[in-house]
Design an enzyme around this catalytic site. Structure first.
Site, PDB file in Angstrom:
ATOM      1  N   ALA A   9      -8.854   8.126  -9.523  1.00  0.00           N
ATOM      2  CA  ALA A   9      -9.495   6.871 -10.593  1.00  0.00           C
ATOM      3  C   ALA A   9      -8.792   6.962 -11.839  1.00  0.00           C
ATOM      4  CB  ALA A   9     -10.973   7.610 -10.971  1.00  0.00           C
ATOM      5  N   THR A  99      -0.404   4.307   0.159  1.00  0.00           N
ATOM      6  CA  THR A  99       0.696   4.252   1.227  1.00  0.00           C
ATOM      7  C   THR A  99       1.437   5.478   1.692  1.00  0.00           C
ATOM      8  OG1 THR A  99       2.065   3.131  -0.472  1.00  0.00           O
ATOM      9  CG2 THR A  99       0.929   1.711   0.961  1.00  0.00           C
ATOM     10  N   ALA A 123      -5.312   0.084   4.476  1.00  0.00           N
ATOM     11  CA  ALA A 123      -4.626  -1.447   4.391  1.00  0.00           C
ATOM     12  C   ALA A 123      -3.473  -1.100   3.254  1.00  0.00           C
ATOM     13  CB  ALA A 123      -5.523  -2.336   3.671  1.00  0.00           C
ATOM     14  N   ASN A 125      -1.661  -3.450   2.047  1.00  0.00           N
ATOM     15  CA  ASN A 125      -1.588  -4.243   1.015  1.00  0.00           C
ATOM     16  C   ASN A 125      -2.986  -5.158   1.212  1.00  0.00           C
ATOM     17  OD1 ASN A 125      -1.085  -6.379  -0.577  1.00  0.00           O
ATOM     18  ND2 ASN A 125       0.969  -5.885  -0.365  1.00  0.00           N
ATOM     19  N   HIS A 153       9.362  -2.947  -6.196  1.00  0.00           N
ATOM     20  CA  HIS A 153       8.064  -2.217  -6.706  1.00  0.00           C
ATOM     21  C   HIS A 153       8.702  -1.621  -8.251  1.00  0.00           C
ATOM     22  CE1 HIS A 153       6.189  -2.699  -2.877  1.00  0.00           C
ATOM     23  NE2 HIS A 153       5.296  -2.605  -3.568  1.00  0.00           N
ATOM     24  N   HIS A 154       7.359  -1.414  -9.100  1.00  0.00           N
ATOM     25  CA  HIS A 154       7.684  -0.614 -10.356  1.00  0.00           C
ATOM     26  C   HIS A 154       8.311   0.700 -10.011  1.00  0.00           C
ATOM     27  CE1 HIS A 154       4.375   2.211  -9.355  1.00  0.00           C
ATOM     28  NE2 HIS A 154       3.902   1.245  -8.567  1.00  0.00           N
ATOM     29  N   LYS A 157       6.606   4.173  -8.228  1.00  0.00           N
ATOM     30  CA  LYS A 157       6.185   4.291  -7.028  1.00  0.00           C
ATOM     31  C   LYS A 157       6.773   5.313  -6.446  1.00  0.00           C
ATOM     32  CE  LYS A 157       5.469   1.437  -2.573  1.00  0.00           C
ATOM     33  NZ  LYS A 157       4.371   1.939  -2.434  1.00  0.00           N
TER      34      LYS A 157
HETATM   35  P1  NAP Z   1      -0.951   6.204  -9.655  1.00  0.00           P
HETATM   36  O1  NAP Z   1      -0.870   5.525 -10.990  1.00  0.00           O
HETATM   37  O2  NAP Z   1       0.117   7.419  -9.479  1.00  0.00           O
HETATM   38  O3  NAP Z   1      -2.312   6.968  -9.348  1.00  0.00           O
HETATM   39  C1  NAP Z   1      -2.682   7.592  -8.347  1.00  0.00           C
HETATM   40  C2  NAP Z   1      -3.761   8.739  -9.058  1.00  0.00           C
HETATM   41  O4  NAP Z   1      -4.126   9.509  -8.021  1.00  0.00           O
HETATM   42  C3  NAP Z   1      -3.163   9.494  -9.963  1.00  0.00           C
HETATM   43  O5  NAP Z   1      -3.864   9.554 -11.046  1.00  0.00           O
HETATM   44  C4  NAP Z   1      -3.033  10.854  -9.486  1.00  0.00           C
HETATM   45  O6  NAP Z   1      -3.053  12.053 -10.659  1.00  0.00           O
HETATM   46  C5  NAP Z   1      -4.229  10.878  -8.637  1.00  0.00           C
HETATM   47  N1  NAP Z   1      -4.203  11.744  -7.561  1.00  0.00           N
HETATM   48  C6  NAP Z   1      -3.253  12.484  -6.830  1.00  0.00           C
HETATM   49  N2  NAP Z   1      -3.810  13.376  -5.971  1.00  0.00           N
HETATM   50  C7  NAP Z   1      -4.974  13.276  -5.976  1.00  0.00           C
HETATM   51  C8  NAP Z   1      -6.167  13.738  -5.443  1.00  0.00           C
HETATM   52  N3  NAP Z   1      -5.790  14.790  -4.295  1.00  0.00           N
HETATM   53  N4  NAP Z   1      -7.312  13.363  -5.363  1.00  0.00           N
HETATM   54  C9  NAP Z   1      -7.679  12.667  -6.268  1.00  0.00           C
HETATM   55  N5  NAP Z   1      -6.750  12.097  -7.105  1.00  0.00           N
HETATM   56  C10 NAP Z   1      -5.492  12.235  -7.012  1.00  0.00           C
HETATM   57  O7  NAP Z   1      -0.443   5.297  -8.493  1.00  0.00           O
HETATM   58  P2  NAP Z   1      -1.003   3.709  -8.211  1.00  0.00           P
HETATM   59  O8  NAP Z   1       0.227   2.959  -8.861  1.00  0.00           O
HETATM   60  O9  NAP Z   1      -2.494   3.502  -8.841  1.00  0.00           O
HETATM   61  O10 NAP Z   1      -0.720   3.878  -6.634  1.00  0.00           O
HETATM   62  C11 NAP Z   1      -1.615   4.625  -5.619  1.00  0.00           C
HETATM   63  C12 NAP Z   1      -1.410   4.271  -4.355  1.00  0.00           C
HETATM   64  O11 NAP Z   1      -1.813   3.137  -4.078  1.00  0.00           O
HETATM   65  C13 NAP Z   1       0.253   4.327  -3.830  1.00  0.00           C
HETATM   66  O12 NAP Z   1       0.406   4.951  -2.638  1.00  0.00           O
HETATM   67  C14 NAP Z   1       0.676   2.754  -4.096  1.00  0.00           C
HETATM   68  O13 NAP Z   1       1.723   2.519  -3.152  1.00  0.00           O
HETATM   69  C15 NAP Z   1      -0.759   2.264  -3.675  1.00  0.00           C
HETATM   70  N6  NAP Z   1      -0.831   0.862  -3.662  1.00  0.00           N
HETATM   71  C16 NAP Z   1      -1.531   0.153  -2.645  1.00  0.00           C
HETATM   72  C17 NAP Z   1      -1.797  -1.113  -2.732  1.00  0.00           C
HETATM   73  C18 NAP Z   1      -2.741  -1.798  -1.656  1.00  0.00           C
HETATM   74  O14 NAP Z   1      -2.781  -2.931  -1.711  1.00  0.00           O
HETATM   75  N7  NAP Z   1      -2.800  -1.142  -0.606  1.00  0.00           N
HETATM   76  C19 NAP Z   1      -1.515  -1.796  -4.024  1.00  0.00           C
HETATM   77  C20 NAP Z   1      -0.956  -1.166  -4.878  1.00  0.00           C
HETATM   78  C21 NAP Z   1      -0.622   0.232  -4.687  1.00  0.00           C
HETATM   79  P3  NAP Z   1      -1.559  12.765 -10.688  1.00  0.00           P
HETATM   80  O15 NAP Z   1      -0.859  11.751 -11.572  1.00  0.00           O
HETATM   81  O16 NAP Z   1      -2.070  13.896 -11.328  1.00  0.00           O
HETATM   82  O17 NAP Z   1      -0.908  13.012  -9.499  1.00  0.00           O
END
Ligand code: NAP
Length: 267
Positions: A9, A99, A123, A125, A153-154, A157
């Site tokens: 979250a 992902t 999904a 994406n 990507h940023h 990632k």
């Molecule tokens: P992010 O900003 O790093 O967010 C991930 C969050 O999850 C962080 O706050 C992380 O905490 C937390 N976390 C890690 N392990 C956890 C656990 N076991 N339980 C609960 N929370 C946990 O990453 P994001 O940019 O939001 O991207 C998240 C994922 O979505 C990536 O894999 C990205 O590639 C993917 N994504 C998918 C789509 C789609 O359309 N499917 C679009 C965009 C992104 P910590 O920082 O402490 O680890």
């Protein structure tokens, strides 16, 4: 009402999902989980001030106390498989955007979902434009079998290549099969200069820079011509209609679906 738990979250995507679930008429935010923000108020993460919902650190206990219908997961490649299994074992339907799955993990998720008759959507994406880009690319490769994928990507990632690039390569390989492109005499003077080679011979190039969100270009080359199919997510809002659609549609599933295109285009 569909009761939803948001996992991850406090992340970039997680905060956007919180807002989406909070604002939709037919969804109720039941819990928010993220060890990074444990104890904080979920409303503060959304930028709307306190809503009296404390972010939890442990997914298992949060699932057991909130008893949601759906878990939306945007966490990390290292934790997502375990999170998805924990939800399925508790008959909570996962909607997974994180992902980094390998094919064996996807298969085990499909098997578990079927065994428990609990719907699941994974999904890579959620943006409709990206789904169309993949679909058009799969169509184009029938006529242009020479293809390379560039995804951008940023720079925070964690996985490379992106799940979208892998999914695109899978679709193209499924359509054109094994295909040898380029010169057999080619020499890579710097390892990796030609990108990673996906099965079937497709090259994937991953760019990581600040300023980007999520972008992909599929480049085709033919006799005296090239074709580029490009999609740009310029903000994370682009993913939210797809996330909400998946939350609604997963309620009617009793198996796992990999790829939102199978929900949007085929049914
Ligand atoms: P992010 O900003 O790093 O967010 C991930 C969050 O999850 C962080 O706050 C992380 O905490 C937390 N976390 C890690 N392990 C956890 C656990 N076991 N339980 C609960 N929370 C946990 O990453 P994001 O940019 O939001 O991207 C998240 C994922 O979505 C990536 O894999 C990205 O590639 C993917 N994504 C998918 C789509 C789609 O359309 N499917 C679009 C965009 C992104 P910590 O920082 O402490 O680890």
């Amino acid at each position: 009402m569909i009761n939803v738990l948001v996992n991850g979250a406090a992340g970039r995507m997680g905060r956007e999902v919180l807002k989406t679930i909070w604002n939709a008429d037919d969804t109720e935010l039941m819990a928010a989980v993220d060890p990074q923000a444990a104890g904080e108020d979920a409303g503060v993460l959304m930028g709307i001030g306190s809503i009296g919902m404390e972010v939890k650190s442990d997914l298992t206990s949060a699932l057991e106390s909130a008893r949601p219908d759906v878990m939306v997961d945007f966490t990390t490649p290292g934790t997502v498989y375990g999170n998805t299994m924990i939800a399925l074992e508790r008959r909570v339907r996962p909607v997974v955007g994180t992902t980094g799955f390998n094919p064996e993990e996807i298969q085990r998720i499909k098997d578990t979902s079927t065994k428990f008759r609990t719907g699941c959507i994974v999904a890579p994406n959620f943006a409709i434009g990206a789904l169309l880009m993949m679909r058009f690319a799969a169509e184009a490769c029938k006529y242009f079998p020479n293809v390379e994928i560039i995804e951008l990507h940023h720079d925070q990632k964690l996985d490379a290549p992106s799940g979208t690039a892998v999914k695109t390569a899978e679709l193209i390989t499924g359509m054109r099969g094994e295909f040898k492109q380029g010169s057999p005499l080619e020499v890579e003077k710097i390892p990796g200069a030609r990108g990673g080679e996906f099965e079937g011979g497709i090259r994937i190039h991953s760019v990581r820079l600040p300023g980007f969100v999520a972008h992909q270009e599929v480049l085709f080359g033919g006799l005296g011509q090239t074709l580029s199919i490009r999609h740009d997510s310029i903000s994370r809002e682009s993913f939210m209609p797809g996330v909400l659609l998946a939350v609604r549609r997963v309620m009617g599933l009793e198996e796992a679906v990999y790829g939102l295109e199978n929900i949007i285009f085929e049914r």
